[in-house]
Write an enzyme that holds these catalytic residues in place. Structure first.
Site, mmCIF file in Angstrom:
data_model
loop_
_atom_site.group_PDB
_atom_site.id
_atom_site.type_symbol
_atom_site.label_atom_id
_atom_site.label_comp_id
_atom_site.label_asym_id
_atom_site.label_seq_id
_atom_site.Cartn_x
_atom_site.Cartn_y
_atom_site.Cartn_z
ATOM 1 C CG ASP A 330 -2.395 -0.977 0.465
ATOM 2 O OD1 ASP A 330 -2.286 -1.084 -0.033
ATOM 3 O OD2 ASP A 330 -2.570 -1.395 2.294
ATOM 4 N N GLY A 337 0.760 8.847 2.544
ATOM 5 C CA GLY A 337 0.520 9.960 2.337
ATOM 6 C C GLY A 337 -0.820 10.774 1.146
ATOM 7 C CG ASN A 413 -10.401 -2.600 1.265
ATOM 8 O OD1 ASN A 413 -9.435 -3.051 0.662
ATOM 9 N ND2 ASN A 413 -10.240 -4.278 2.056
ATOM 10 C CE1 TYR A 414 -8.237 -5.517 5.345
ATOM 11 C CE2 TYR A 414 -7.879 -4.514 7.261
ATOM 12 C CZ TYR A 414 -7.618 -5.892 6.415
ATOM 13 O OH TYR A 414 -7.710 -7.075 7.205
ATOM 14 C CG HIS A 464 -5.611 -10.024 4.666
ATOM 15 N ND1 HIS A 464 -7.181 -10.879 5.007
ATOM 16 C CD2 HIS A 464 -5.508 -9.773 5.087
ATOM 17 C CE1 HIS A 464 -7.910 -9.918 4.871
ATOM 18 N NE2 HIS A 464 -6.946 -9.632 5.977
ATOM 19 C CG HIS A 624 -6.599 -10.358 9.173
ATOM 20 N ND1 HIS A 624 -7.493 -9.257 8.750
ATOM 21 C CD2 HIS A 624 -8.174 -11.461 10.151
ATOM 22 C CE1 HIS A 624 -8.915 -8.879 9.152
ATOM 23 N NE2 HIS A 624 -9.825 -9.813 10.128
#
Length: 695
Positions: A330, A337, A413-414, A464, A624
């Site tokens: 990510d 930022g 989504n996260y 994951h 997870h």
């Protein structure tokens, strides 16, 4: 819950400095200037797509004399301001990086990068990819086969394509389609992750078109099917208006009647120094890492030159196409930022809060102001230390006040809640809280698979991992540091240890760059030391130890692209010798990367790291294994790394913290039954023990 925004007029310590500090983020005018200078390299009609315009940090050898002069009150040397620019020629795969000298108004270098090097996504590109996917006639035809109710809203989540070595040289996005609740399409807050579709367009960013449509497997094997009429499950919403809320929760106010105990000092247009409880440090913010701390000191003593979250990877467990490519980097693929929340919009911080704004760049090379991307606040973290003298029933107790520097990012989504947390005992933590919504995919009714959990009818959440890498550039009382690891070992049974209960604590020096692991059987703890500065009481090297939680390393095998790309995910810690421009554990460019340009490669140089300028990459993470309680929104999962002083001070550094003096918060013995009777002996004039008295 109460919040109060804190501002710092000059009377409270908000000093303003006229010029930019060498470590301060770029200003709006510097961003505009950098893009203008790059644009002038090309014919005027060349359309450039800017990915990143950020500070090119000066070489450390230049900054250290500057900091020494700054802290010593001397005149600081001049350091040129430079910008790093990553850009494309729009509608092509031609990616470039440039170094722009803003002080001299010249482009020092401008390189076109080679094959299989791809820049990160940007906000406009992601929106464009969504539009391309949803407007494609072939995609529309496949959606029509689902026979959805009129007015149903379809949404597209573009994922960076990933790598598997199969026709993946082009820069692409894999789009996963969802829909809002078809029975309530006007609800813009609908949890569309409860309605995943089987259609997955692939978009080429250079050609700006859908180049392939994948269909997702929905059984327990690789079988795919053409889209069929969709059986609409019930909605599964997370917003409060859809739930019967509790009525027995009383108000909890976080109140600071005297205001905050910290100060924020403005340095130029974009620089900030935070001072709190003997701590001082600079807070920066950039496109990729988000928050960056520089020049971290305690009571004027140097501890860390630079600290930031360097990288993260989230590899998924589903081995079937196209899910086998799901491994989100990510930070490198998009940027912390770029994805930062405006924290003033929610109850993200409590108490007396100070917010920090920032300015990044957009795809046109223009400044992009972002408000309230960092919040600074204090919090009570329970008891700091306590002792009750059971003989006198006198209790000394100190509360543990913490300073939190927090930013939150939303990655589709996260959500990740990221915070540096300082306390009054000289300790600093880096904490990540993972929340948001698990990534979902369709599954047939009655099917169970071992690589995920059904969290809603027709909805699978694949298992994951979340693996993070914290980059730490230490400066423990200077820049000649070493890494050791401490272990506890039992003494062999002997005449000296006849009962077999003795054990010793031993240090082992790490003298070469390497990837290293924890060993819980021996309580292995890594310590950063300065062997040239000794504790005045015990003569041991001053240092800080690293408390990092054990985690399961990357499960993908060593030949996989996940493993090759996630260069940091195979060890608890990497130590390397300092080199300029080695900031990102997974390499500078992670989008569809191939590996070989990150921390694993740097450590393989086997360079000396003893009593020199070294860098640590500390890994931590979460496995997870999804559960139904993670849906429709998951409770926070928390993981953190702590840095604690070891022989750095001559006693507990929090002894001077004022004791808790709130009458309603004092500890008292509940009854005489809790009182421990005791006797004391007194030494007489001749040195004899003359009497016993009962307290």
């Amino acid at each position: 819950m109460s919040t109060e925004q804190v501002s710092f007029p000059s009377s409270l310590g908000l000093a303003k400095h006229p010029s930019s500090h060498p470590l301060s983020p770029l200003t709006s005018s510097e961003i505009t200037n950098a893009s203008h200078l790059v644009q002038n390299l090309w014919p005027s009609n060349t359309d450039l797509q800017y990915k990143v315009i950020t500070l090119q940090e000066p070489e450390k050898a230049q900054v250290l004399p500057y900091l020494d002069a700054e802290h010593g009150g001397a005149k600081t040397p001049t350091i040129e301001r430079k910008a790093f620019v990553c850009y494309y020629i729009r509608k092509t795969d031609k990616v470039h990086e440039a170094i722009v000298n803003l002080s001299r108004q010249v482009v020092e270098s401008n390189l076109r990068l080679g094959p299989n090097v791809h820049g990160p996504g940007d906000a406009e590109e992601i929106i464009l990819v969504e539009k391309i996917a949803l407007e494609d006639e072939r995609v529309k035809a496949e959606i029509a086969k689902l026979d959805l109710p009129r007015g149903t809203a379809i949404l597209s989540d573009p994922w960076n394509y990933g790598s598997d070595g199969i026709h993946d040289n082009r820069r692409m996005y894999q789009c996963f389609l969802y829909m809002r609740d078809p029975h309530n399409p006007s609800n813009l807050e609908s949890n569309y992750y409860a309605f995943p579709l089987t259609i997955s367009p692939v978009v080429d960013t250079a050609e700006r078109k859908v180049v392939r449509i994948d269909f997702l497997p929905t059984g327990n094997d690789h079988t795919i099917k053409d889209p069929q009429p969709f059986l609409i499950p019930p909605p599964n919403e997370y917003t409060p208006e859809h739930h019967q809320l509790r009525t027995d929760l009383k108000c909890l106010n976080v109140v600071q009647p005297d205001g905050a105990s910290f100060q924020v000092i403005q340095v130029g247009e974009t620089g900030r120094i935070v001072e709190w409880q003997k701590w001082s440090f600079r807070v920066g913010f950039n496109h990729r890492e988000g928050m960056v701390l520089h020049d971290v000191r305690y009571d004027t003593r140097s501890l860390f030159y630079r600290m930031s979250l360097s990288d993260m990877v989230i590899p998924y467990a589903d081995p079937r196409h196209p899910f086998h490519k799901k491994a989100a980097f990510d930070l490198g693929d998009v940027g912390a930022g770029l994805m930062a929340n405006n924290l003033k919009l929610g109850c993200d911080c409590l108490g007396s809060i100070h917010y920090l704004d920032t300015v990044l760049s957009n795809d046109k090379g223009l400044p992009w102001p972002l408000e309230n991307v960092v919040c600074i606040h204090e919090q009570d973290a329970g008891i700091g230390w306590k002792h009750t003298n059971y003989r006198t029933q006198s209790a000394a107790i100190v509360r543990n006040r913490e300073l939190v520097i927090q930013s939150i990012i939303t990655v589709a989504n996260y959500e990740y809640i990221m915070a540096f947390i300082f306390n009054q005992a000289g300790e600093v933590k880096y904490e990540i809280r993972a929340t948001g919504i698990v990534s979902t995919q369709p599954i047939e009714d009655g099917v169970e698979v071992p690589w995920g959990t059904v969290v809603h009818p027709g909805v699978l959440a694949a298992h994951h991992q979340h693996i993070f890498s914290l980059r730490v550039d230490p400066a423990i009382d200077g820049h000649k540091n070493r890494l050791v690891y401490e272990e506890a070992h039992p003494m062999p049974r002997s005449e000296f240890n006849p009962h077999g209960i003795g054990y010793t604590i031993n240090d082992t020096l790490v003298d070469q760059s390497a990837g290293l692991d924890l060993n819980t059987d021996h309580n292995r703890v890594f310590k950063i030391q300065n062997a040239f500065v000794r504790n005045p009481v015990n003569g041991k090297p001053v240092g800080y130890k690293i408390h990092a939680p054990p985690f399961q390393k990357m499960l993908a095998d060593s030949r996989s692209f996940h493993f090759k790309r996630g260069e940091f995910a195979d060890h608890n810690l990497y130590v390397t010798r300092y080199h300029e421009d080695e900031l990102y554990a997974g390499g500078k460019y992670t989008n569809q990367s191939r590996g070989g340009s990150g921390v694993r490669a740097w450590a393989d140089r086997k360079e000396n790291v003893k009593d020199t300028d070294l860098v640590l990459f500390v890994q931590f993470g979460l496995q997870h294994s999804t559960r139904i309680e993670d849906f429709p929104v998951m409770p926070c999962e928390i993981t953190q790394v702590t840095f604690k002083p070891v022989n750095f001070f001559d006693k507990n550094p929090a002894l001077d913290v004022p004791p808790s003096n709130q009458d309603f918060n004092r500890s008292t013995l509940l009854s005489e039954e809790h009182r421990q009777p005791s006797l004391e002996a007194k030494v007489g004039e001749k040195g004899d023990v003359c009497c016993l008295s009962k307290l």
